[in-house]
Each structure stands twice: as structure tokens, then as C-alpha cells.
Design a protein around this motif. Structure first.
Motif, short mmCIF file in Angstrom:
data_model
loop_
_atom_site.label_atom_id
_atom_site.label_comp_id
_atom_site.label_asym_id
_atom_site.label_seq_id
_atom_site.Cartn_x
_atom_site.Cartn_y
_atom_site.Cartn_z
N GLU A 184 0.55 -1.28 -0.08
CA GLU A 184 -0.16 0.20 0.24
C GLU A 184 1.03 0.92 -0.50
O GLU A 184 0.50 2.18 -0.94
CB GLU A 184 -0.68 -0.16 1.84
CG GLU A 184 -1.45 -0.88 1.19
CD GLU A 184 -3.11 -1.48 2.78
OE1 GLU A 184 -2.58 -0.60 3.19
OE2 GLU A 184 -3.87 -2.38 2.75
N TRP A 185 1.99 1.41 1.00
CA TRP A 185 3.00 2.54 1.00
C TRP A 185 3.13 2.67 -0.36
O TRP A 185 3.60 3.43 -0.88
CB TRP A 185 4.25 1.90 1.81
CG TRP A 185 5.05 2.98 1.81
CD1 TRP A 185 4.82 4.31 2.57
CD2 TRP A 185 6.11 3.12 1.40
NE1 TRP A 185 6.21 5.49 1.95
CE2 TRP A 185 6.35 4.44 1.44
CE3 TRP A 185 6.58 2.34 0.67
CZ2 TRP A 185 7.76 4.73 1.16
CZ3 TRP A 185 8.25 2.71 0.07
CH2 TRP A 185 8.72 3.73 -0.39
N ASP A 188 1.05 4.24 -2.52
CA ASP A 188 0.92 5.69 -2.75
C ASP A 188 2.69 6.28 -3.03
O ASP A 188 2.82 7.47 -3.74
CB ASP A 188 0.51 5.87 -1.52
CG ASP A 188 0.62 7.34 -1.23
OD1 ASP A 188 -0.79 7.68 -1.77
OD2 ASP A 188 0.52 7.61 0.04
N ALA A 189 3.49 5.50 -2.41
CA ALA A 189 5.02 6.69 -2.59
C ALA A 189 5.12 6.15 -3.75
O ALA A 189 6.31 7.75 -4.41
CB ALA A 189 5.41 6.38 -1.17
N PRO A 191 4.49 4.86 -7.23
CA PRO A 191 3.68 4.50 -8.04
C PRO A 191 4.14 4.34 -9.75
O PRO A 191 3.72 2.80 -10.18
CB PRO A 191 2.01 5.18 -8.73
CG PRO A 191 2.80 6.93 -8.19
CD PRO A 191 4.03 6.42 -7.24
#
Length: 267
Positions: A184-185, A188-189, A191
Motif C-alpha cells: 500500500e505504501w 502511494d509513494a 506508483p
């Protein structure tokens, strides 16, 4: 403790207010036999709240009082506060330290470890410990293929210039819920590279997100892991980070006179 590895881990912390006293009691036990103690293997001993609690500091003071050998690892510059303990004990063969540096890129560091000391501060910690006389190494950890592995040589070089004499590395591990949190990180950080990073990670873990095999989980396997290992080995030699491991001296352990039972006066 039933906490999540995400927000719970970042916002809740447990500590032992009586930790130093209990440690001293353990050292005073007649059956106690001195063996090196490692501090920081499970969680960082220099959490931000340590500035107020001084819990780790109190533990180190007990170590000093009993001449008990210990090693310690952290990613915080706060360790330099305790150079007055680590320096003399390091010179006496009773202490050694490692400082973990994940990247020299301030932006990446802020994204990955937003509440940890900056890369520059971690190098400062290495320098201050080395100047005080404590043997200090650098941990390039975790190595994340496709994200920070290209910095391996530059991190080791910077650490050597700061005073580190040894080095180690750990390839990213994603056990249990951590793998979902990391994915998930990453999405988001970063992509633009998330798919490639996860692909490379799986190539070091036999096609899985994580392999818990004890003999492989710290470094991984396969061509990607082997290349990282070869680069690390070459860089360690190039930057003089292959100083022979100095075993800490367990023979210096002693119970201080003011802590001995009164009956010993008649022994």
C-alpha cells in the motif's frame, strides 16, 4: 499485543519504567552468567520519547556499572547522547554500536521513515560515536531492490568517511501483515515503480513476497540477491569496512561493591 503494524505501531509504544532496576536484579542473581546482550534487535531503543523517558539511558548505566558487554543498533542520532557511556565502554572492549542507514536521499528517507533521524544526522551519530572511541558499524537496511539498492556503495562510502569500521545489510523482509502495508505504501509513494519493486522482491524470495526460512530470510536467494551480496562484499573491502570483529569481553563483568549482599563481608 493485538496492535496493527500500521497506525498502532506508529502511535502507541510500550516501555518498562522499572527496566533498569529489574536488569540490575538479574545481574545480582547468584546463578547469573555474563553473556553479551544485544539492544535494539526487536525495536529501536531510541524512540523519540526516549528523550524524556531516558529508559535506554538507564539500561546503559546499569551495563556500565556492572561492566556488562553489550551491542546496540539504532537509526536515531539520539544514540550520540550516550557517547559518554558507549565511548569508554567501547574502548574497554565492552560495547559496540551499529547505526542503520536506509538511504542518503532526503526525500526518500522522509517518505519511508518520516519520524526517524535524517541520513545526515545518522552519519553524524556514527562520527560522534567513533570520535568517542566506540567501535561503530553501518547497517544498510533494509535493501529494497529497485528502490534504494543503487545507493549501497554510496551509503557505505559515506559511513566509512564518518568513522564506521564495519558494515552489514539486510534485504527487505515482508512477514505477515507487513507485506500488505508495504504494498500500500509503495503504490502511494512510488506508483511509477511499484510493480517493478515487488517483482524484484519476489525474485529474492523464491517467487513469493516473503520466505521465512531462517537460513535465507535476511539476505534472500536468486540472482538479484546474489548480485546485491557481491556488490556489498566488494564495497566493504573497497571502503575498509572489513575490520575484524572484536569479541566483547565477558570476563570484565563484576558486581559493584555497593550492590553486594552484606553477608559477603564475612565470606
Amino acid at each position: 499485543m493485538g496492535l496493527s503494524p500500521g497506525l498502532d505501531f506508529e502511535s502507541r509504544i510500550f516501555f518498562k519504567p522499572e527496566g533498569a532496576r529489574l536488569l540490575e536484579q538479574a545481574f545480582l542473581a547468584p546463578r547469573y552468567r555474563c553473556k553479551r546482550i544485544h539492544i535494539g534487535g526487536n525495536t529501536d531503543p531510541y524512540q523519540p520519547v526516549e528523550r524524556e523517558l531516558k529508559s535506554t539511558r538507564s539500561i546503559l548505566e546499569v551495563m556500565r556499572r556492572f561492566n556488562h558487554p553489550f551491542s546496540i543498533i539504532t537509526k536515531s542520532v539520539l544514540i550520540a547522547r550516550d557517547a559518554d557511556i558507549l565511548g569508554p565502554m567501547g574502548q574497554a572492549g565492552l560495547a559496540s554500536a551499529f547505526v542503520s542507514i536506509t538511504t542518503l536521499d532526503r526525500g526518500l528517507a522522509r517518505a519511508m521513515e518520516p519520524r526517524a533521524s535524517t541520513p545526515a544526522k545518522r552519519l553524524e551519530a556514527i562520527s560522534r560515536l567513533a570520535d568517542a572511541g566506540c567501535p561503530v558499524g553501518v547497517g544498510f537496511a533494509p535493501v529494497i531492490p529497485g528502490l534504494n539498492d543503487h545507493e549501497l556503495e554510496s551509503v557505505l562510502e559515506a559511513a566509512a568517511k564518518a568513522g564506521a569500521t564495519r558494515a552489514m545489510y539486510v534485504t527487505l523482509r515482508l512477514p505477515l501483515e507487513i507485506k500488505d502495508l508495504f504494498r500500500e505504501w509503495l503504490a502511494d509513494a512510488r506508483p511509477d515503480r511499484a510493480a517493478r519493486v515487488m517483482s524484484l522482491i519476489r525474485q529474492t524470495r523464491g517467487g513469493k513476497d516473503y520466505d521465512a526460512d531462517w537460513s535465507q530470510r535476511m539476505k534472500g536467494t536468486g540472482p538479484v540477491a546474489e548480485l546485491i551480496g557481491a556488490r556489498f562484499k566488494a564495497a566493504v573491502k573497497r571502503y575498509g569496512l572489513d575490520t575484524p570483529l572484536r569479541l566483547l569481553d565477558e570476563t570484565q563483568f563484576r558486581v559493584p561493591a555497593d550492590a553486594r549482599p552484606q553477608l559477603e563481608l564475612f565470606g
